[in-house]
Design an enzyme around this catalytic site. Structure first.
Site, PDB file in Angstrom:
ATOM      1  N   ASP A  23      39.032  23.774  41.980  1.00 27.22           N
ATOM      2  CA  ASP A  23      37.869  23.619  41.095  1.00 27.22           C
ATOM      3  C   ASP A  23      37.013  22.465  41.613  1.00 27.22           C
ATOM      4  O   ASP A  23      37.494  21.341  41.756  1.00 27.22           O
ATOM      5  CB  ASP A  23      38.367  23.337  39.669  1.00 27.22           C
ATOM      6  CG  ASP A  23      37.248  22.948  38.714  1.00 27.22           C
ATOM      7  OD1 ASP A  23      36.096  23.324  38.986  1.00 27.22           O
ATOM      8  OD2 ASP A  23      37.538  22.274  37.710  1.00 27.22           O
ATOM      9  N   ASN A  25      33.934  21.545  40.163  1.00 27.79           N
ATOM     10  CA  ASN A  25      32.994  20.958  39.190  1.00 27.79           C
ATOM     11  C   ASN A  25      33.638  20.500  37.882  1.00 27.79           C
ATOM     12  O   ASN A  25      32.934  20.160  36.928  1.00 27.79           O
ATOM     13  CB  ASN A  25      31.848  21.933  38.894  1.00 27.79           C
ATOM     14  CG  ASN A  25      32.348  23.237  38.283  1.00 27.79           C
ATOM     15  OD1 ASN A  25      33.545  23.398  38.035  1.00 27.79           O
ATOM     16  ND2 ASN A  25      31.431  24.162  38.044  1.00 27.79           N
ATOM     17  N   ASP A  27      35.343  22.082  35.536  1.00 26.18           N
ATOM     18  CA  ASP A  27      35.395  22.928  34.333  1.00 26.18           C
ATOM     19  C   ASP A  27      36.766  23.593  34.154  1.00 26.18           C
ATOM     20  O   ASP A  27      36.958  24.391  33.236  1.00 26.18           O
ATOM     21  CB  ASP A  27      34.281  23.989  34.360  1.00 26.18           C
ATOM     22  CG  ASP A  27      34.454  25.013  35.482  1.00 26.18           C
ATOM     23  OD1 ASP A  27      35.400  24.870  36.291  1.00 26.18           O
ATOM     24  OD2 ASP A  27      33.627  25.949  35.550  1.00 26.18           O
ATOM     25  N   ASP A  31      36.606  27.753  42.009  1.00 29.86           N
ATOM     26  CA  ASP A  31      35.280  28.312  42.293  1.00 29.86           C
ATOM     27  C   ASP A  31      35.028  28.377  43.794  1.00 29.86           C
ATOM     28  O   ASP A  31      35.857  27.945  44.604  1.00 29.86           O
ATOM     29  CB  ASP A  31      34.188  27.485  41.598  1.00 29.86           C
ATOM     30  CG  ASP A  31      34.349  25.991  41.818  1.00 29.86           C
ATOM     31  OD1 ASP A  31      34.593  25.587  42.964  1.00 29.86           O
ATOM     32  OD2 ASP A  31      34.240  25.219  40.832  1.00 29.86           O
ATOM     33  N   ASP A 100      37.708  41.917  47.618  1.00 25.97           N
ATOM     34  CA  ASP A 100      38.452  42.854  46.789  1.00 25.97           C
ATOM     35  C   ASP A 100      37.488  43.919  46.276  1.00 25.97           C
ATOM     36  O   ASP A 100      36.466  43.601  45.675  1.00 25.97           O
ATOM     37  CB  ASP A 100      39.076  42.103  45.605  1.00 25.97           C
ATOM     38  CG  ASP A 100      40.491  42.549  45.321  1.00 25.97           C
ATOM     39  OD1 ASP A 100      40.715  43.767  45.283  1.00 25.97           O
ATOM     40  OD2 ASP A 100      41.369  41.691  45.131  1.00 25.97           O
ATOM     41  N   ASP A 201      41.543  47.754  45.544  1.00 29.79           N
ATOM     42  CA  ASP A 201      42.418  47.704  44.378  1.00 29.79           C
ATOM     43  C   ASP A 201      42.792  49.118  43.919  1.00 29.79           C
ATOM     44  O   ASP A 201      41.923  49.992  43.824  1.00 29.79           O
ATOM     45  CB  ASP A 201      41.680  46.959  43.251  1.00 29.79           C
ATOM     46  CG  ASP A 201      42.539  46.707  42.042  1.00 29.79           C
ATOM     47  OD1 ASP A 201      43.539  45.992  42.169  1.00 29.79           O
ATOM     48  OD2 ASP A 201      42.193  47.227  40.956  1.00 29.79           O
ATOM     49  N   GLU A 257      45.493  49.141  48.260  1.00 28.63           N
ATOM     50  CA  GLU A 257      46.644  48.978  47.368  1.00 28.63           C
ATOM     51  C   GLU A 257      47.029  50.379  46.911  1.00 28.63           C
ATOM     52  O   GLU A 257      46.332  50.993  46.115  1.00 28.63           O
ATOM     53  CB  GLU A 257      46.277  48.102  46.168  1.00 28.63           C
ATOM     54  CG  GLU A 257      47.458  47.884  45.234  1.00 28.63           C
ATOM     55  CD  GLU A 257      47.081  47.197  43.935  1.00 28.63           C
ATOM     56  OE1 GLU A 257      47.955  46.525  43.355  1.00 28.63           O
ATOM     57  OE2 GLU A 257      45.925  47.320  43.486  1.00 28.63           O
ATOM     58  N   HIS A 330      48.865  38.117  43.887  1.00 25.81           N
ATOM     59  CA  HIS A 330      48.418  37.668  42.563  1.00 25.81           C
ATOM     60  C   HIS A 330      49.076  38.448  41.425  1.00 25.81           C
ATOM     61  O   HIS A 330      48.990  38.041  40.264  1.00 25.81           O
ATOM     62  CB  HIS A 330      46.897  37.816  42.455  1.00 25.81           C
ATOM     63  CG  HIS A 330      46.455  39.235  42.557  1.00 25.81           C
ATOM     64  ND1 HIS A 330      46.516  39.949  43.741  1.00 25.81           N
ATOM     65  CD2 HIS A 330      45.975  40.106  41.632  1.00 25.81           C
ATOM     66  CE1 HIS A 330      46.097  41.176  43.526  1.00 25.81           C
ATOM     67  NE2 HIS A 330      45.753  41.303  42.263  1.00 25.81           N
ATOM     68  N   ASP A 331      49.708  39.589  41.740  1.00 30.71           N
ATOM     69  CA  ASP A 331      50.357  40.423  40.720  1.00 30.71           C
ATOM     70  C   ASP A 331      51.879  40.281  40.729  1.00 30.71           C
ATOM     71  O   ASP A 331      52.563  40.955  39.964  1.00 30.71           O
ATOM     72  CB  ASP A 331      50.037  41.907  40.961  1.00 30.71           C
ATOM     73  CG  ASP A 331      48.642  42.292  40.490  1.00 30.71           C
ATOM     74  OD1 ASP A 331      48.104  41.598  39.602  1.00 30.71           O
ATOM     75  OD2 ASP A 331      48.098  43.279  41.016  1.00 30.71           O
TER      76      ASP A 331
END
Length: 559
Positions: A23, A25, A27, A31, A100, A201, A257, A330-331
């Site tokens: 990150d 910034n 928040d 990003d 992706d 995907d 995928e 990520h899964d």
């Protein structure tokens, strides 16, 4: 395409999950500018390609896999100007970028779906899969893969739309040529921008059986939609069309995928002469821990089964297609927690062993962010700390509707929840692991003070520097990329050993998957021959005909 040498076979891909990477910034959300900050880290590691999980405009029902505008950037992640800078800066460092591509479904906030809902006569109605109710109920009994029914009722038109994932992810109707035109036009726009390919995907799901029959409930609440969605009737026609109209015009890399893919199907999708994709992900080794509740299980994998799966794919695609090599994404849960040993004693050595075992196979290896540090699964105390829609829906369904004990379900979540891979990247030992100066969107794993990039980059014995060496060896030795594969000792329950052969060279790879000392006998053909050790995760010992392997030891010899 035949089996010639091509750049993407020689690549090492690093997957970034932007929300959790860095990150810039404050928040609490990773990003694009955060990724730009860390490009030198990736260059130092040696990776040559980055796969970015979705960064498009999205309401974030499924962390960006629900796209409301394919040609804009999610506000949380920055602007198109930031993306252009990222692409340029990555290319300056010799790092390619693949995006992706999520085109089985859109967000229900996409302009196509907003129009589609307006009336049954709207030109966009046929962009999605709408059906009348059947005797006052859903068009069929399908259950969504994210829990609940796969149909959502629309009061205005008295019809249902299909969503095989979340209800805010309506499925596109690929049988409509206008949908294909739109998708191909969008892909061309990104490729003209200069990106280097696509990870696609759930691409094996884009074609559904037209009749949409009821599925087998297998004793559960809902029917199984898999047989009617996976490798559907027109999937290969549509991918051939995509290749002809878009992909073949660029020097890029594509990976699909392909849920439920077999060797034979993989050759259709990604055979050298298939005219579709370059490679596909197969998930058979991910399914080895499945139990009575599907993936929700605390079961340990069997090395015998793992070797069978890898052996089948290494031999099955030989000379006809190319493998994708990965332990995590990520899964999936963290590699060292699932396939290694994430205890304090063996985390580092088993993480190195897993890297060795995978990167020495034939195929293109993928490193999921934090894998090169040996990051582990997380054990949040409460379901309230989780953010993944699949995890939350499944917890509610199993605990509230099916009576599963909460502590049992939480144990399953600790083992396989997608959020294990989505906790923030651990950059240093400052607050929030250096990921953000704000409040992170999901909690940081408590072990960040011990496991972080800053501590490892300058430690020559770290997991990071071991991965760096694995990646550099790939650039130095063609045998690692193009060598043939032969499994040794298939019935050994603790050791995964194999040989790679290329021209007159051989590699012997030996990996101990146990925390015990294991003996391994060098194959007859190699006994007495001189060998150089390329890499090992323990201090080197002299090569002998009989090797005593230490816990989670890995060795690679070149003959």
């Amino acid at each position: 395409m035949n089996q010639e040498k091509v750049w993407w076979k020689e690549s090492v891909v690093y997957q970034i999950y932007p929300r959790s990477f860095k990150d810039s910034n404050g928040d609490g959300i990773g990003d694009l500018r955060g990724i730009i900050e860390k490009l030198d880290y990736l260059k130092d590691l040696g990776v040559t390609m980055v796969w970015l999980s979705p960064i498009y405009k999205s309401p974030n029902e499924d962390n960006g896999y629900d796209i409301s505008d394919y040609q804009d950037i999610m506000d949380d992640f920055g602007t198109m100007h930031d993306f252009d800078e990222l692409l340029s800066e990555a290319h300056k460092r010799g790092i390619k970028i693949i995006m992706d591509l999520v085109v089985n479904h859109t967000s229900d906030e996409h302009k196509w779906f907003i129009e589609s809902k307006k009336s049954i006569d709207n030109p966009y109605r046929e962009y999605y899969i709408w059906r009348k109710s059947k005797a006052g109920v859903e068009p069929n009994n399908w259950g969504s893969w994210f829990g609940g029914k796969a149909w959502e009722y629309d009061n205005a038109s008295d019809m249902y739309y299909l969503h095989i994932f979340a209800k805010k992810q309506p499925d596109l109707n690929w049988d409509n040529p206008k949908v294909r035109d739109e998708v191909f036009s969008m892909m061309t726009w990104w490729l003209d921008k200069g990106i280097d390919g696509f990870r696609m995907d759930v691409i094996s799901l884009i074609s559904k059986v037209k009749e949409l029959p009821d599925g087998d409930t297998h004793g559960g609440l809902y029917g199984d939609l898999a047989p009617y969605c996976i490798h559907g009737p027109n999937v290969h026609d549509y991918l051939k069309e995509m290749n002809e109209r878009v992909l073949s015009k660029y020097d890029i890399m594509t990976v699909g995928e392909a849920t439920g893919v077999t060797i034979e199907e993989a050759k259709k999708y990604a055979g050298y002469d298939s005219g579709e994709l370059d490679t596909v992900f197969q998930f058979e080794h991910m399914d080895l821990t499945n139990g009575e509740h599907g993936k929700w299980s605390n079961k340990r994998f069997s090395l015998l089964e793992l070797k069978k799966v890898f052996d089948k794919w290494q031999k099955g695609l030989k000379g006809e297609a190319w493998n994708c090599l990965f332990w995590s994404n990520h899964d999936q849960p963290r590699a060292v927690s699932r396939f290694g040993d994430d205890s304090h004693q063996y985390r580092e050595v088993s993480a190195k062993m897993l890297g060795t075992c995978l990167h020495m196979l034939q195929g293109t290896p993928y490193v999921y962010q934090g894998e090169e540090l040996g990051m582990t699964n997380v054990r949040f105390k409460s379901i309230d700390n989780y953010r993944d829609i699949e995890t939350i829906n499944t917890y509610n369904e199993n605990v509230n509707n099916r009576g599963l004990q909460p502590e049992i379900m939480m144990d399953y979540i600790y083992h396989v929840s997608r959020d294990n891979a989505r906790t923030p990247m651990q950059w240093d030992d400052t607050e929030n692991a250096g990921f953000t100066t704000g409040t992170p969107w999901i909690k940081v794993n408590d072990n960040y003070k011990k496991i972080n990039a800053k501590a490892q980059v300058n430690d020559e014995n770290s997991v990071y520097n071991y991965y760096k060496k694995l990646i550099s060896l790939r650039k130095e030795h063609e045998i690692i990329i193009y060598g043939d594969y032969e499994l040794l000792s298939p019935e050994d329950e603790n050791i995964y050993a194999y040989i790679r052969s290329f021209n007159n060279d051989k590699l012997l790879i030996i990996c101990n998957f146990s925390k015990y000392i294991m003996n391994f006998e060098i194959p007859k053909e190699l006994k007495g021959k001189e060998a150089k050790m390329l890499i090992s995760n323990y201090p080197e010992e002299k090569l002998a005909d009989n090797i005593s392997l230490r816990p989670y030891e890995a060795r690679v010899y070149k003959y």
